[in-house]
Write a protein that holds these residues in place. Sequence first.
Motif, PDB file in Angstrom:
ATOM      1  N   MET A   1      -5.924  -4.091   2.173  1.00  0.00           N
ATOM      2  CA  MET A   1      -5.120  -4.048   3.201  1.00  0.00           C
ATOM      3  C   MET A   1      -5.925  -5.244   4.181  1.00  0.00           C
TER       4      MET A   1
ATOM      5  N   TYR B   1      -5.364  -3.655  -9.086  1.00  0.00           N
ATOM      6  CA  TYR B   1      -5.065  -3.545  -7.731  1.00  0.00           C
ATOM      7  C   TYR B   1      -4.091  -2.183  -7.610  1.00  0.00           C
ATOM      8  N   VAL B   2      -3.105  -2.054  -8.500  1.00  0.00           N
ATOM      9  CA  VAL B   2      -2.367  -1.078  -8.380  1.00  0.00           C
ATOM     10  C   VAL B   2      -3.027   0.446  -8.895  1.00  0.00           C
ATOM     11  N   LYS B   3      -3.779   0.313  -9.792  1.00  0.00           N
ATOM     12  CA  LYS B   3      -4.762   1.374 -10.133  1.00  0.00           C
ATOM     13  C   LYS B   3      -5.715   1.807  -8.674  1.00  0.00           C
TER      14      LYS B   3
ATOM     15  N   ARG C   1      -0.940   5.017   5.449  1.00  0.00           N
ATOM     16  CA  ARG C   1      -0.481   3.575   5.248  1.00  0.00           C
ATOM     17  C   ARG C   1       0.927   3.567   6.083  1.00  0.00           C
TER      18      ARG C   1
ATOM     19  N   TYR D   1      -3.214  -5.552 -12.625  1.00  0.00           N
ATOM     20  CA  TYR D   1      -3.134  -4.065 -12.676  1.00  0.00           C
ATOM     21  C   TYR D   1      -4.080  -3.189 -12.036  1.00  0.00           C
TER      22      TYR D   1
ATOM     23  N   TYR E   1       1.917  -0.952 -12.573  1.00  0.00           N
ATOM     24  CA  TYR E   1       1.235  -1.674 -13.436  1.00  0.00           C
ATOM     25  C   TYR E   1       2.459  -2.775 -14.135  1.00  0.00           C
TER      26      TYR E   1
ATOM     27  N   GLU F   1      -9.020  -6.162  -3.699  1.00  0.00           N
ATOM     28  CA  GLU F   1      -8.850  -5.023  -4.774  1.00  0.00           C
ATOM     29  C   GLU F   1      -8.318  -5.600  -6.315  1.00  0.00           C
TER      30      GLU F   1
ATOM     31  N   GLY G   1       1.526   6.259  -7.207  1.00  0.00           N
ATOM     32  CA  GLY G   1       0.400   7.213  -7.543  1.00  0.00           C
ATOM     33  C   GLY G   1       0.656   8.637  -6.862  1.00  0.00           C
TER      34      GLY G   1
ATOM     35  N   THR H   1       2.174   1.520  -3.566  1.00  0.00           N
ATOM     36  CA  THR H   1       1.151   1.994  -4.734  1.00  0.00           C
ATOM     37  C   THR H   1       0.984   3.400  -4.438  1.00  0.00           C
TER      38      THR H   1
ATOM     39  N   LEU I   1       0.907  -1.086   0.159  1.00  0.00           N
ATOM     40  CA  LEU I   1      -0.043  -0.173  -0.017  1.00  0.00           C
ATOM     41  C   LEU I   1       0.955   1.396  -0.103  1.00  0.00           C
TER      42      LEU I   1
ATOM     43  N   ASN J   1      -4.977   1.725  -5.959  1.00  0.00           N
ATOM     44  CA  ASN J   1      -4.181   1.780  -4.518  1.00  0.00           C
ATOM     45  C   ASN J   1      -3.043   3.119  -4.951  1.00  0.00           C
ATOM     46  N   ALA J   2      -3.053   3.377  -6.277  1.00  0.00           N
ATOM     47  CA  ALA J   2      -2.106   4.426  -6.266  1.00  0.00           C
ATOM     48  C   ALA J   2      -2.974   5.790  -6.281  1.00  0.00           C
ATOM     49  N   SER J   3      -4.353   5.725  -6.178  1.00  0.00           N
ATOM     50  CA  SER J   3      -4.875   6.791  -6.174  1.00  0.00           C
ATOM     51  C   SER J   3      -6.342   6.825  -5.064  1.00  0.00           C
ATOM     52  N   TYR J   4      -5.811   6.198  -4.111  1.00  0.00           N
ATOM     53  CA  TYR J   4      -7.230   5.761  -2.982  1.00  0.00           C
ATOM     54  C   TYR J   4      -7.783   7.166  -2.561  1.00  0.00           C
ATOM     55  N   ARG J   5      -6.943   8.045  -2.254  1.00  0.00           N
ATOM     56  CA  ARG J   5      -7.371   9.247  -1.436  1.00  0.00           C
ATOM     57  C   ARG J   5      -8.132  10.275  -2.408  1.00  0.00           C
ATOM     58  N   SER J   6      -7.431  10.254  -3.672  1.00  0.00           N
ATOM     59  CA  SER J   6      -8.122  11.148  -4.625  1.00  0.00           C
ATOM     60  C   SER J   6      -9.337  10.630  -5.126  1.00  0.00           C
TER      61      SER J   6
END
Lengths: 408, 408
Positions: free
Chosen positions: B188, B399-401, A326, B397, A397, B281, A319, A315, A312, B403-408
């Motif tokens: 998580m 999963y990365v997508k 995290r 892919y 990715y 995820e 991003g 990633t 986490l 978690n790379a931008s969870y907050r936004s």
Amino acid sequence: MENMIEQHAELKEIKGGSVGSPKGFITGGQNIGMRKSKPDMGWIFSQKPAAAAGVYTTNRFQAAPLSVTKASIAEEQTLQAILVNTVSANSCTGEQGLENAYTTRKWMADHLGIPEHVVAVASTGVIGLQLPMDKMRKGIENISLSGSDALFEQAILTTDTKAKHLAVQCVIDGKTVTIGGACKGSGMIHPNMATMLGFVTTDAAVDPADLKTALKTVTDRTFNRITVDGDTSTNDMVLVMANGMAENKRLTVKHPDWPIFLSGLKAVCQGLAKYIAGDGEGATKLIEVRVSGARDEKSAEAISKTIVGSSLVKTAVFGSDANWGRIICAIGYSGEPFDLEKVSLTLGEIVMFEHGMPVSFNEEEAKSYLDGNNIVIKANLGEGDGEAVAWGCDLTYNYVKINASYRS
Amino acid sequence: MENMIEQHAELKEIKGGSVGSPKGFITGGQNIGMRKSKPDMGWIFSQKPAAAAGVYTTNRFQAAPLSVTKASIAEEQTLQAILVNTVSANSCTGEQGLENAYTTRKWMADHLGIPEHVVAVASTGVIGLQLPMDKMRKGIENISLSGSDALFEQAILTTDTKAKHLAVQCVIDGKTVTIGGACKGSGMIHPNMATMLGFVTTDAAVDPADLKTALKTVTDRTFNRITVDGDTSTNDMVLVMANGMAENKRLTVKHPDWPIFLSGLKAVCQGLAKYIAGDGEGATKLIEVRVSGARDEKSAEAISKTIVGSSLVKTAVFGSDANWGRIICAIGYSGEPFDLEKVSLTLGEIVMFEHGMPVSFNEEEAKSYLDGNNIVIKANLGEGDGEAVAWGCDLTYNYVKINASYRS
């Protein structure tokens, strides 16, 4: 990736340096037809027998070449040549695989006219594939001692995107001593000793027992502090050869210049380790986690590795998301004792967390920092003097892409 | 995803069952404006006070709602209502966060006319964000006891793509007893108790102390056997409420029908756990790892979790690549003793590895099996009687997508 070498007054970096930089080392690589056109067999040869030591994977299952190399070094703590191949890891290959590893060692020794026990062998690639012995034999017969560091560096790579090498110089007993290194490693990188091969050469004269201790100490703070994906492979090792051609008085832990040698060895191993972390499969960023204020170094190490190994966190860095929660969460599951009220977290120079609470920070500034490719996360636990640094990379990715189809 | 419920002669699955299926439980959800339109506040209410027990995250740092819920249960081992919110995890929120959690508990108790200590609170979402107390207050005032399981199931989800719920029935003392459950969890997720909230309800009458033991035993073999990304969150818990409205003689470990109740509880928890693993995820496949022949259950558990947690195994499954070497490698770094010569590996019904060596298998057949969405990996260590099952998902892919931008 700048600043791979730790700044140290007594060390000078050699631009473009590698395993062939120290006196008397000849290295090379060639394509023996295991893969399309990139070199797939590499070698290191020392004009004089060299004091040697190795550190090996902690995976309970170790591949055949590790057994053979251990047997070689056990004999006299001396190596004169190393043979490396990619494509087949010669792992999970049973009795046949072990026999093959011994046979390639013999072929190499015969070809170079040196005893078998001064030859080490190393393999990396797919598990469960036997070595193609015909190709190996022809390849070995073809080895000439007019080499090229660049070919060696290429020959040891698998999914790596970049060759990884460096060298430093220092002065010992008034003699110039050179320490060089090259390595491979990209996926399956995790403490301790994951799919990683490291080769360090030096023209210093060094006592073999102290060389072994030095390698272990340095490896624990460099190669064993990097993680790419948490998987530890069956094939990894770091070998060091010291051939004495710099003509210094033989180094031991009691030699007044021992600390200089040790810092040179550490600089080379740390630089190589950071190259590996920064070139992790699919990585776009090197992540450095500096933990301070822990109870002791061991605790700091566990926490730094847990943070840098968190999917986490990785990633979020990919991003460019300053998701400090995290990081706190990773500290929490590291298993180490801590008091949240005393923890502070910094991203680069941006304070994100203090006294058990988030600090409001400029999100744009944080994002802009995270858009760089050298990310430093600092955590101070406020408990004691323990410090440690660990390195890793973002999870992208491309990591998934590379590993979803490695064999095909 | 079929067959989530373990087959058991004494258990009957209720199609579409959930937390509201047992007698006397009313559940619901609503949007209180923390996110666009999906419900973000959910509740469970029991018409009678219910014996209650909980298991909580092992993360050293636990979020505020966990402290409050523990305090509630500690009082009388009784709950009558649970309030859940998403968006803010109320974690790393200091004194204010704890005070807020107690305040929402009080509002809920007052609104329902029940004592504070029979109310539990649970939160999931972003770490470091305070609860929006105005919205929480208005939301609680708006709670009515004509509910809907579907709204509750939606209200607790974050990055989950699917609602997760089920219920089973069994006969105890000639009375029909129902056990229902709903949960959330997607990222998580890792032993023990990762960002996961599980709610189990039953109309059985159960002794609170034995209920607690039963929940712990069952959780260790179900919720604690799943992993998505190795990160353990600060907020996770599983709560069980048993309100006795089925009118059976109170269950204790000495009751002749105790094993039936236990198997029902396990079936519900296992089904929910598998839903979470399969909805990890970005996941496209549920991975089940069955380890047998280990020295003991603990060893089998460690190995099964290591395999199912390996990023390299997860990406290989995503890519439908029968890369058994990565499974062997994971067994090797699990830290458990084993003898490679005795290990056998099976993918579905396809034998891949036996007696320390790869077995040649039909790659097309293996690929076709891996193209399914229910992947079973079996490893037999040939050492003893220890068995364990763990569940996880592929690493993709997406999963990365996500978690790379969870907050936004």
